[in-house]
Motif scaffolding. Structure first.
Motif, short mmCIF file in Angstrom:
data_model
loop_
_atom_site.label_atom_id
_atom_site.label_comp_id
_atom_site.label_asym_id
_atom_site.label_seq_id
_atom_site.Cartn_x
_atom_site.Cartn_y
_atom_site.Cartn_z
N THR A 361 0.84 -1.19 0.00
CA THR A 361 0.00 0.00 0.00
C THR A 361 0.88 1.24 0.00
N LYS A 362 0.47 2.24 -0.75
CA LYS A 362 1.28 3.45 -0.90
C LYS A 362 0.80 4.60 -0.03
N GLU A 363 -0.31 4.40 0.66
CA GLU A 363 -0.85 5.43 1.53
C GLU A 363 -1.34 4.77 2.81
N ARG A 364 -1.05 5.39 3.94
CA ARG A 364 -1.45 4.81 5.23
C ARG A 364 -2.73 5.47 5.72
N ILE A 365 -3.78 4.68 5.79
CA ILE A 365 -5.05 5.15 6.34
C ILE A 365 -5.27 4.46 7.68
N GLU A 366 -5.48 5.24 8.71
CA GLU A 366 -5.73 4.71 10.04
C GLU A 366 -7.17 5.02 10.45
N ILE A 367 -7.81 4.03 11.07
CA ILE A 367 -9.13 4.23 11.64
C ILE A 367 -8.96 4.67 13.10
N VAL A 368 -9.38 5.88 13.40
CA VAL A 368 -9.29 6.43 14.74
C VAL A 368 -10.66 6.33 15.40
N VAL A 369 -10.71 5.74 16.59
CA VAL A 369 -11.96 5.55 17.32
C VAL A 369 -12.05 6.60 18.42
N ARG A 383 -13.07 12.47 22.36
CA ARG A 383 -11.80 11.99 22.92
C ARG A 383 -11.40 10.69 22.22
N GLU A 384 -10.11 10.53 22.02
CA GLU A 384 -9.61 9.41 21.22
C GLU A 384 -9.21 8.23 22.10
N ALA A 458 -16.06 6.32 14.43
CA ALA A 458 -14.78 5.96 13.81
C ALA A 458 -14.54 6.90 12.64
N VAL A 459 -13.32 7.42 12.58
CA VAL A 459 -12.95 8.41 11.56
C VAL A 459 -11.66 7.95 10.89
N ALA A 460 -11.59 8.12 9.58
CA ALA A 460 -10.39 7.75 8.82
C ALA A 460 -9.44 8.95 8.74
N TYR A 461 -8.16 8.70 9.00
CA TYR A 461 -7.11 9.70 8.88
C TYR A 461 -6.02 9.16 7.95
N ARG A 462 -5.40 10.04 7.20
CA ARG A 462 -4.20 9.67 6.44
C ARG A 462 -2.99 10.03 7.29
N TYR A 463 -2.09 9.08 7.45
CA TYR A 463 -0.87 9.26 8.24
C TYR A 463 0.34 9.18 7.31
N ARG A 464 1.34 9.95 7.63
CA ARG A 464 2.66 9.80 7.00
C ARG A 464 3.73 10.17 8.02
N ARG A 483 -9.69 12.38 6.89
CA ARG A 483 -10.23 12.08 5.58
C ARG A 483 -11.76 12.08 5.58
N SER A 484 -12.36 11.16 6.34
CA SER A 484 -13.81 11.02 6.27
C SER A 484 -14.32 10.21 7.44
N PRO A 485 -15.59 10.40 7.82
CA PRO A 485 -16.20 9.51 8.82
C PRO A 485 -16.31 8.10 8.26
N VAL A 486 -16.13 7.12 9.15
CA VAL A 486 -16.25 5.72 8.75
C VAL A 486 -17.55 5.14 9.24
N ILE A 487 -17.87 5.39 10.49
CA ILE A 487 -19.13 4.89 11.08
C ILE A 487 -19.46 5.76 12.28
N GLY A 488 -20.75 5.96 12.47
CA GLY A 488 -21.23 6.70 13.63
C GLY A 488 -21.54 8.15 13.33
N PRO A 489 -21.87 8.90 14.36
CA PRO A 489 -21.87 8.53 15.78
C PRO A 489 -22.91 7.45 16.11
N LEU A 490 -22.52 6.57 17.05
CA LEU A 490 -23.38 5.50 17.52
C LEU A 490 -23.64 5.65 19.01
N SER A 491 -24.84 5.29 19.43
CA SER A 491 -25.20 5.30 20.83
C SER A 491 -26.00 4.05 21.14
#
Length: 493
Positions: A361-369, A383-384, A458-464, A483-491
């Motif tokens: 993979t040439k780009e690092r995408i991390e899912i931040v919760v 809060r993360e 959960a939110v997607a971030y690009r890391y380098r 980058r973009s929301p992945v899922i949520g907000p959930l309750s």
């Protein structure tokens, strides 16, 4: 080598038996610490549900690999007892205790480790779907037939271990050549150190090395995986050509494999994959006349063949013949146009196909919760959650964790690569909303101190990695942008 006996490979046997047992010890400790919140009775993917499905469904009975829990009902306590037993047996082999007796004792110990860990892997689902699980199983099975200090190592078993290393290395090399273009244009390692699943403390420094160095890394990798493995079999020529040259050639080939694997250990965290390869490569290192048991008399009694008991010769020869039969699918796969990676061809996880990172993979995408205690998620302060080793805090230095395996952190790397979110991740978010203690124990930090959040997302971030200048200016090791929301907000409501 003297026919059935590899008299100059006692040192190799010591490394193999103790090293493989040490990796089983790590694997059982990792399972003891993580299986229950991931796959236990209240896990993210409960193993009891898989076992119930396998009992009810004819297809399930066919697909489920051998496991003790097919015959004994799974409970978290029984899983812990299985891990505890595995830890004790593995520790005994590391200390060399079973090896002091007849060859049947270490054989029994390794077969118990193999069957016990297979029972776990077979119900581990996606959390145990890694190539190094089947590698450890196959290595443990073959180590069962290395014998004890009462007789020399069997030649046939060492050859089978060379064949294992060959499939592991040559298979990985062929996967790369057939895979992404980056392996053919020599640019793969300009990205890999940054985008690999779990970087280590030296990964950023490795990433910042010049491009010419990265091209040299790829060339060295191709040489080590496509050329060198053929020379692991050189010691066999010692049966025909007298002198130390065949053994030296095999030892040099093993040393090259070990050196390349140590570089991977230094620059990444690939659980026990690299360490297992290092241990297995020692199988080709014969020390002429050093550490070898006393040779048998020129004229062996009829119950001894090359210093080994006849029943032991029969058993090890039988294992060799078995492998001749079951290795055909793996051999054919190495040269197939559509090569399979990390594939098993039988229920017992023997004679497998291996390989890794056919594409990079040439780009690092991390899912931040993230979570919040606020009522209104649109106006909330988020809060993360901090994972143990997965990149999160941009200032945190990546840590060395291998050969220990953090399964949740690894699966988080795969999430952005899939077309849809995995079922276990949704359950994971629900567990966070419930402030489930076992699930929170898989994390490095709970920002709510054990209290329930009202919302999670959960939110997607690009890391380098930061450049050297950026690091001097900010002290950050990563740069990230949302980058973009992945899922949520959930309750829960």
């Amino acid at each position: 080598m003297d026919g059935f006996a590899a008299v100059d490979f006692e040192f190799a046997r010591q490394v193999l038996q103790r090293g493989i047992a040490a990796l089983y010890l790590v694997a059982f400790v990792s399972t003891l610490n993580q299986f229950r919140p991931l796959l236990g009775e209240r896990g993210l993917l409960p193993a009891p549900e898989l076992l119930d499905w396998a009992r009810r469904s004819p297809r399930g009975r066919t697909l489920l690999r051998p496991t003790l829990f097919r015959y004994v009902r799974y409970t978290d306590r029984r899983l812990a007892a299985l891990c505890g037993t595995g830890i004790v047996i593995a520790a005994a082999v590391v200390c060399g205790i079973p090896q002091l007796f007849s060859p049947w004792i270490p054989m029994a110990c390794f077969l118990l480790l193999w069957l016990g860990y297979m029972s776990i892997v077979s119900i581990g689902q996606t959390f145990y779907g890694f190539g190094w699980e089947m590698l450890l199983l196959e290595a443990g099975f073959l180590a069962a037939f290395l014998g004890s200090e009462a007789e020399p190592p069997p030649t046939v078993v060492l050859v089978l271990l060379w064949w294992l290393v060959f499939r592991l290395e040559f298979g990985a090399g062929m996967i790369k050549i057939r895979g992404g273009r980056e392996w053919r244009d020599l640019t793969a390692l300009m990205y890999h150190h940054e985008t690999q699943p779990m970087p280590g403390p030296l990964s950023r420094q490795a990433h910042l090395l010049p491009k010419w160095f990265h091209r040299g890394e790829v060339l060295g990798n191709h040489f080590a995986q496509l050329v060198v493995p053929w020379f692991l079999f050189a010691p066999l020529l010692g049966l025909i050509v007298p002198g130390p040259v065949p053994a030296i050639v095999g030892a040099v080939a093993a040393a090259i494999v070990i050196a390349t694997q140590l570089w991977l250990v230094a620059t990444g965290n690939f659980a026990w994959l690299n360490w297992a390869t290092i241990v297995l490569a020692f199988s080709a290192i014969g020390l002429l006349g050093i550490g070898a048991p006393v040779r048998s008399p020129p004229s062996d009694p009829p119950w001894l063949i090359d210093g080994m008991p006849l029943p032991w010769v029969v058993v090890t020869t039988g294992i060799g013949l078995l492998y001749v039969v079951i290795s055909w699918p793996a051999l054919r796969n190495l040269f197939a146009r559509r090569q399979l990676m990390n594939a098993g061809f039988n229920r017992w996880q023997l004679a497998n196909a291996y390989g890794a990172f056919g594409t990079v993979t040439k780009e690092r995408i991390e899912i931040v919760v993230e979570g919040t205690p606020d009522e209104d998620p649109d106006a909330a302060t988020w809060r993360e959650y901090a994972f143990k080793r997965k990149p999160g805090d941009v200032r945190r230095l990546p840590r060395q964790v291998a050969p220990y395996h953090l399964r949740l952190d690894w699966l988080m790397w795969f999430l952005p690569l899939g077309r849809s979110l995995e079922d276990w991740f949704t359950v994971f978010l629900v567990r966070l909303l419930q402030a489930d203690a076992a699930t929170l124990g898989l994390l490095a930090r709970d920002p709510f101190g054990g209290e329930r959040p009202r919302w999670v997302r959960a939110v997607a971030y690009r890391y380098r990695f930061t450049t050297r200048a950026e690091f001097r200016a900010s002290g950050d090791r990563w740069v990230r942008d949302r980058r973009s929301p992945v899922i949520g907000p959930l309750s829960l409501r």
